[in-house]
Motif scaffolding. Sequence first.
Motif, short mmCIF file in Angstrom:
data_model
loop_
_atom_site.label_atom_id
_atom_site.label_comp_id
_atom_site.label_asym_id
_atom_site.label_seq_id
_atom_site.Cartn_x
_atom_site.Cartn_y
_atom_site.Cartn_z
N PRO A 1 3.68 2.21 -4.88
CA PRO A 1 4.65 3.17 -4.35
C PRO A 1 4.84 4.40 -5.22
O PRO A 1 5.32 5.42 -4.76
CB PRO A 1 5.95 2.35 -4.29
CG PRO A 1 5.51 0.93 -4.21
CD PRO A 1 4.27 0.88 -5.05
N PHE A 2 4.44 4.30 -6.51
CA PHE A 2 4.59 5.41 -7.44
C PHE A 2 3.27 6.13 -7.69
O PHE A 2 3.17 6.93 -8.63
CB PHE A 2 5.18 4.91 -8.75
CG PHE A 2 6.49 4.19 -8.58
CD1 PHE A 2 7.64 4.89 -8.26
CD2 PHE A 2 6.56 2.81 -8.69
CE1 PHE A 2 8.85 4.23 -8.08
CE2 PHE A 2 7.77 2.15 -8.52
CZ PHE A 2 8.91 2.86 -8.20
N GLY A 3 2.27 5.86 -6.86
CA GLY A 3 1.01 6.58 -6.96
C GLY A 3 -0.13 5.87 -7.64
O GLY A 3 -1.21 6.44 -7.80
N LEU A 4 0.05 4.61 -8.04
CA LEU A 4 -1.04 3.88 -8.69
C LEU A 4 -2.27 3.82 -7.80
O LEU A 4 -3.41 3.92 -8.27
CB LEU A 4 -0.58 2.46 -9.05
CG LEU A 4 -1.64 1.56 -9.70
CD1 LEU A 4 -2.09 2.13 -11.04
CD2 LEU A 4 -1.09 0.14 -9.90
N ALA A 5 -2.06 3.69 -6.49
CA ALA A 5 -3.18 3.58 -5.55
C ALA A 5 -4.07 4.81 -5.57
O ALA A 5 -5.25 4.73 -5.21
CB ALA A 5 -2.65 3.34 -4.14
N PRO B 1 0.83 -1.21 0.00
CA PRO B 1 0.00 0.00 0.00
C PRO B 1 0.86 1.26 0.00
O PRO B 1 2.02 1.24 0.42
CB PRO B 1 -0.81 -0.12 1.30
CG PRO B 1 -0.77 -1.58 1.65
CD PRO B 1 0.56 -2.07 1.17
N LEU B 2 0.30 2.35 -0.46
CA LEU B 2 0.98 3.64 -0.48
C LEU B 2 0.82 4.31 0.88
O LEU B 2 -0.29 4.38 1.42
CB LEU B 2 0.40 4.52 -1.58
CG LEU B 2 0.96 5.94 -1.71
CD1 LEU B 2 2.43 5.89 -2.09
CD2 LEU B 2 0.16 6.73 -2.74
N ASP B 3 1.93 4.80 1.42
CA ASP B 3 1.92 5.48 2.70
C ASP B 3 1.24 6.85 2.55
O ASP B 3 1.68 7.68 1.75
CB ASP B 3 3.36 5.66 3.19
CG ASP B 3 3.43 6.29 4.58
OD1 ASP B 3 2.39 6.68 5.13
OD2 ASP B 3 4.56 6.39 5.10
N GLN C 1 -9.31 4.84 -2.84
CA GLN C 1 -7.96 4.87 -2.25
C GLN C 1 -7.82 3.77 -1.18
O GLN C 1 -7.26 3.98 -0.10
CB GLN C 1 -7.66 6.25 -1.65
CG GLN C 1 -7.58 7.34 -2.71
CD GLN C 1 -6.96 8.62 -2.20
OE1 GLN C 1 -6.54 8.73 -1.04
NE2 GLN C 1 -6.89 9.62 -3.06
N ALA C 2 -8.30 2.59 -1.52
CA ALA C 2 -8.25 1.47 -0.59
C ALA C 2 -6.83 1.05 -0.24
O ALA C 2 -6.57 0.50 0.83
CB ALA C 2 -9.01 0.27 -1.18
#
Length: 215
Positions: free
Chosen positions: A132-136, A14-16, A142-143
Amino acid sequence: MSFTPEQNAALSAPLDRSVVAEREQGGKRLSYIEAWHAIAEANRVFGFDGWNRETVELRQLGAPREVNGKMRVGYSAKVRITVLTPTGSLIVREGCGFGSGIDRDEDQAHESALKEAESDAMKRALMTFGNPFGLALYDKTQANVVVVEPAAVTAAKAAIDLCRSEDELTQWSADNKAALDSMGNDDRAAVRKAYAARLAQVRTNTPFDQQKEAA
Protein backbone atom coordinates in the motif's frame (compact mmCIF):
# COMPACT_ATOMS: atom_id res chain seq x y z
CA MET A 1 2.23 -11.47 15.72
CA SER A 2 2.57 -7.68 15.96
CA PHE A 3 -0.25 -6.63 13.65
CA THR A 4 -3.87 -7.76 13.49
CA PRO A 5 -4.97 -10.13 10.70
CA GLU A 6 -6.78 -7.18 9.09
CA GLN A 7 -3.63 -5.06 9.13
CA ASN A 8 -1.53 -7.89 7.72
CA ALA A 9 -4.08 -8.36 4.94
CA ALA A 10 -3.97 -4.64 4.14
CA LEU A 11 -0.16 -4.55 4.12
CA SER A 12 0.10 -7.55 1.79
CA ALA A 13 -2.73 -6.56 -0.54
CA PRO A 14 -1.84 -5.51 -4.10
CA LEU A 15 -1.39 -1.81 -4.84
CA ASP A 16 -4.31 -0.17 -6.63
CA ARG A 17 -3.06 1.08 -10.00
CA SER A 18 -5.40 4.06 -9.86
CA VAL A 19 -3.28 5.66 -7.11
CA VAL A 20 -0.01 5.27 -9.02
CA ALA A 21 1.37 8.45 -10.59
CA GLU A 22 4.14 8.76 -13.16
CA ARG A 23 6.84 11.30 -14.00
CA GLU A 24 9.73 11.70 -16.43
CA GLN A 25 13.21 11.50 -14.95
CA GLY A 26 16.44 10.95 -16.81
CA GLY A 27 14.54 10.01 -19.95
CA LYS A 28 12.61 7.27 -18.14
CA ARG A 29 9.03 6.99 -16.88
CA LEU A 30 9.01 6.45 -13.12
CA SER A 31 6.02 5.20 -11.13
CA TYR A 32 5.38 6.48 -7.61
CA ILE A 33 2.68 7.17 -5.06
CA GLU A 34 2.11 10.69 -3.79
CA ALA A 35 2.92 11.70 -0.23
CA TRP A 36 -0.69 12.49 0.69
CA HIS A 37 -1.71 8.96 -0.32
CA ALA A 38 1.07 7.40 1.79
CA ILE A 39 -0.15 9.39 4.81
CA ALA A 40 -3.77 8.43 4.15
CA GLU A 41 -2.80 4.76 3.94
CA ALA A 42 -0.80 4.96 7.17
CA ASN A 43 -3.86 6.45 8.90
CA ARG A 44 -6.06 3.72 7.43
CA VAL A 45 -3.83 0.77 8.29
CA PHE A 46 -2.22 1.88 11.56
CA GLY A 47 -4.81 4.35 12.86
CA PHE A 48 -4.57 8.11 13.22
CA ASP A 49 -2.88 7.74 16.61
CA GLY A 50 -0.99 4.57 15.76
CA TRP A 51 2.05 5.99 13.98
CA ASN A 52 4.45 8.91 14.09
CA ARG A 53 6.76 10.66 11.63
CA GLU A 54 9.99 12.33 12.75
CA THR A 55 12.56 14.10 10.61
CA VAL A 56 15.86 13.09 12.21
CA GLU A 57 18.23 14.61 9.67
CA LEU A 58 17.96 17.45 7.18
CA ARG A 59 20.98 18.63 5.21
CA GLN A 60 21.46 21.21 2.48
CA LEU A 61 23.47 19.84 -0.42
CA GLY A 62 25.91 22.52 -1.45
CA ALA A 63 25.29 26.21 -1.96
CA PRO A 64 22.31 27.52 -3.96
CA ARG A 65 23.20 28.02 -7.62
CA GLU A 66 21.64 30.05 -10.38
CA VAL A 67 20.08 28.21 -13.32
CA ASN A 68 18.52 30.27 -16.12
CA GLY A 69 17.78 33.18 -13.84
CA LYS A 70 16.39 31.05 -11.02
CA MET A 71 17.94 29.75 -7.82
CA ARG A 72 18.24 26.00 -7.39
CA VAL A 73 18.86 24.25 -4.08
CA GLY A 74 18.95 20.64 -2.95
CA TYR A 75 18.37 18.90 0.37
CA SER A 76 18.66 15.39 1.72
CA ALA A 77 16.52 14.14 4.60
CA LYS A 78 16.18 11.15 6.87
CA VAL A 79 12.76 10.39 8.31
CA ARG A 80 11.91 7.92 11.06
CA ILE A 81 8.52 6.21 11.13
CA THR A 82 7.39 4.67 14.43
CA VAL A 83 4.34 2.42 14.49
CA LEU A 84 2.56 1.34 17.65
CA THR A 85 1.22 -2.18 17.17
CA PRO A 86 -1.94 -3.55 18.81
CA THR A 87 0.26 -5.64 21.10
CA GLY A 88 1.97 -2.51 22.42
CA SER A 89 5.32 -2.97 20.70
CA LEU A 90 7.00 -0.31 18.58
CA ILE A 91 8.24 -0.86 15.04
CA VAL A 92 10.75 1.70 13.78
CA ARG A 93 11.72 2.20 10.14
CA GLU A 94 13.86 4.91 8.53
CA GLY A 95 14.19 6.21 5.02
CA CYS A 96 16.38 8.73 3.21
CA GLY A 97 15.18 11.07 0.51
CA PHE A 98 16.24 13.92 -1.76
CA GLY A 99 14.49 17.11 -2.80
CA SER A 100 15.31 19.94 -5.16
CA GLY A 101 13.73 23.36 -5.49
CA ILE A 102 14.05 25.95 -8.21
CA ASP A 103 12.47 29.40 -8.06
CA ARG A 104 13.26 33.05 -8.69
CA ASP A 105 12.63 33.52 -4.95
CA GLU A 106 15.44 31.68 -3.15
CA ASP A 107 13.34 31.20 -0.02
CA GLN A 108 10.64 29.46 -2.08
CA ALA A 109 13.29 27.22 -3.64
CA HIS A 110 14.47 26.21 -0.17
CA GLU A 111 10.91 25.49 0.96
CA SER A 112 10.15 23.30 -2.09
CA ALA A 113 13.37 21.34 -1.67
CA LEU A 114 12.81 20.78 2.04
CA LYS A 115 9.25 19.54 1.58
CA GLU A 116 10.23 17.24 -1.27
CA ALA A 117 13.16 15.74 0.65
CA GLU A 118 11.02 15.04 3.73
CA SER A 119 8.17 13.57 1.68
CA ASP A 120 10.56 11.36 -0.28
CA ALA A 121 12.22 10.08 2.89
CA MET A 122 8.84 9.44 4.55
CA LYS A 123 7.63 7.40 1.58
CA ARG A 124 10.82 5.34 1.52
CA ALA A 125 10.43 4.55 5.22
CA LEU A 126 6.74 3.62 4.88
CA MET A 127 7.48 1.57 1.77
CA THR A 128 9.18 -1.06 3.91
CA PHE A 129 5.80 -1.93 5.46
CA GLY A 130 4.27 -3.22 2.24
CA ASN A 131 2.48 -2.73 -1.06
CA PRO A 132 0.00 0.00 0.00
CA PHE A 133 2.99 2.33 0.47
CA GLY A 134 4.55 1.60 -2.91
CA LEU A 135 6.66 -1.50 -2.27
CA ALA A 136 5.01 -3.18 -5.27
CA LEU A 137 6.50 -0.50 -7.55
CA TYR A 138 10.05 -1.67 -6.81
CA ASP A 139 9.30 -4.90 -8.65
CA LYS A 140 10.05 -4.26 -12.34
CA THR A 141 7.18 -6.55 -13.37
CA GLN A 142 4.78 -4.72 -11.02
CA ALA A 143 3.01 -8.04 -10.48
CA ASN A 144 1.33 -6.70 -7.34
CA VAL A 145 0.01 -3.53 -8.97
CA VAL A 146 -3.54 -4.25 -10.06
CA VAL A 147 -6.71 -2.52 -11.17
CA VAL A 148 -8.98 -2.56 -8.13
CA GLU A 149 -12.68 -2.56 -8.88
CA PRO A 150 -14.56 0.31 -7.17
CA ALA A 151 -16.77 -0.77 -4.27
CA ALA A 152 -19.86 0.63 -6.00
CA VAL A 153 -19.26 -1.59 -9.03
CA THR A 154 -18.67 -4.66 -6.87
CA ALA A 155 -21.88 -3.97 -4.94
CA ALA A 156 -23.86 -3.47 -8.15
CA LYS A 157 -22.59 -6.74 -9.60
CA ALA A 158 -23.49 -8.59 -6.41
CA ALA A 159 -27.02 -7.15 -6.50
CA ILE A 160 -27.41 -8.10 -10.16
CA ASP A 161 -26.37 -11.68 -9.41
CA LEU A 162 -29.16 -11.90 -6.82
CA CYS A 163 -31.82 -11.09 -9.41
CA ARG A 164 -33.64 -14.33 -10.34
CA SER A 165 -35.73 -13.12 -13.29
CA GLU A 166 -35.86 -10.57 -16.06
CA ASP A 167 -38.53 -8.66 -14.14
CA GLU A 168 -36.28 -8.39 -11.10
CA LEU A 169 -33.41 -7.17 -13.27
CA THR A 170 -35.64 -4.57 -14.88
CA GLN A 171 -36.81 -3.39 -11.48
CA TRP A 172 -33.23 -3.22 -10.18
CA SER A 173 -32.20 -1.15 -13.18
CA ALA A 174 -35.06 1.29 -12.61
CA ASP A 175 -34.38 1.58 -8.88
CA ASN A 176 -30.67 2.26 -9.40
CA LYS A 177 -30.79 4.47 -12.50
CA ALA A 178 -29.56 7.58 -10.67
CA ALA A 179 -26.63 5.73 -9.13
CA LEU A 180 -25.69 4.23 -12.49
CA ASP A 181 -25.90 7.58 -14.24
CA SER A 182 -23.52 9.10 -11.68
CA MET A 183 -20.82 6.51 -12.36
CA GLY A 184 -17.88 7.10 -14.67
CA ASN A 185 -18.00 5.64 -18.14
CA ASP A 186 -15.74 2.67 -17.36
CA ASP A 187 -17.60 1.76 -14.17
CA ARG A 188 -20.99 2.08 -15.84
CA ALA A 189 -19.80 -0.11 -18.73
CA ALA A 190 -18.62 -2.78 -16.27
CA VAL A 191 -22.03 -2.83 -14.56
CA ARG A 192 -23.88 -2.96 -17.88
CA LYS A 193 -21.72 -5.89 -18.98
CA ALA A 194 -22.59 -7.76 -15.76
CA TYR A 195 -26.27 -6.88 -16.26
CA ALA A 196 -26.28 -8.19 -19.84
CA ALA A 197 -24.58 -11.41 -18.78
CA ARG A 198 -27.07 -11.99 -15.96
CA LEU A 199 -29.99 -11.17 -18.25
CA ALA A 200 -28.81 -13.76 -20.77
CA GLN A 201 -28.43 -16.26 -17.96
CA VAL A 202 -31.92 -15.81 -16.48
CA ARG A 203 -33.44 -15.94 -19.95
CA THR A 204 -31.68 -19.22 -20.62
CA ASN A 205 -32.90 -20.65 -17.32
CA THR A 206 -36.48 -19.42 -17.75
CA PRO A 207 -38.95 -22.19 -18.67
CA PHE A 208 -40.18 -22.06 -22.26
CA ASP A 209 -43.77 -21.26 -21.32
CA GLN A 210 -42.66 -18.25 -19.28
CA GLN A 211 -40.49 -17.05 -22.15
CA LYS A 212 -43.53 -17.10 -24.46
CA GLU A 213 -45.56 -15.12 -21.90
CA ALA A 214 -42.78 -12.59 -21.52
CA ALA A 215 -42.60 -12.20 -25.32
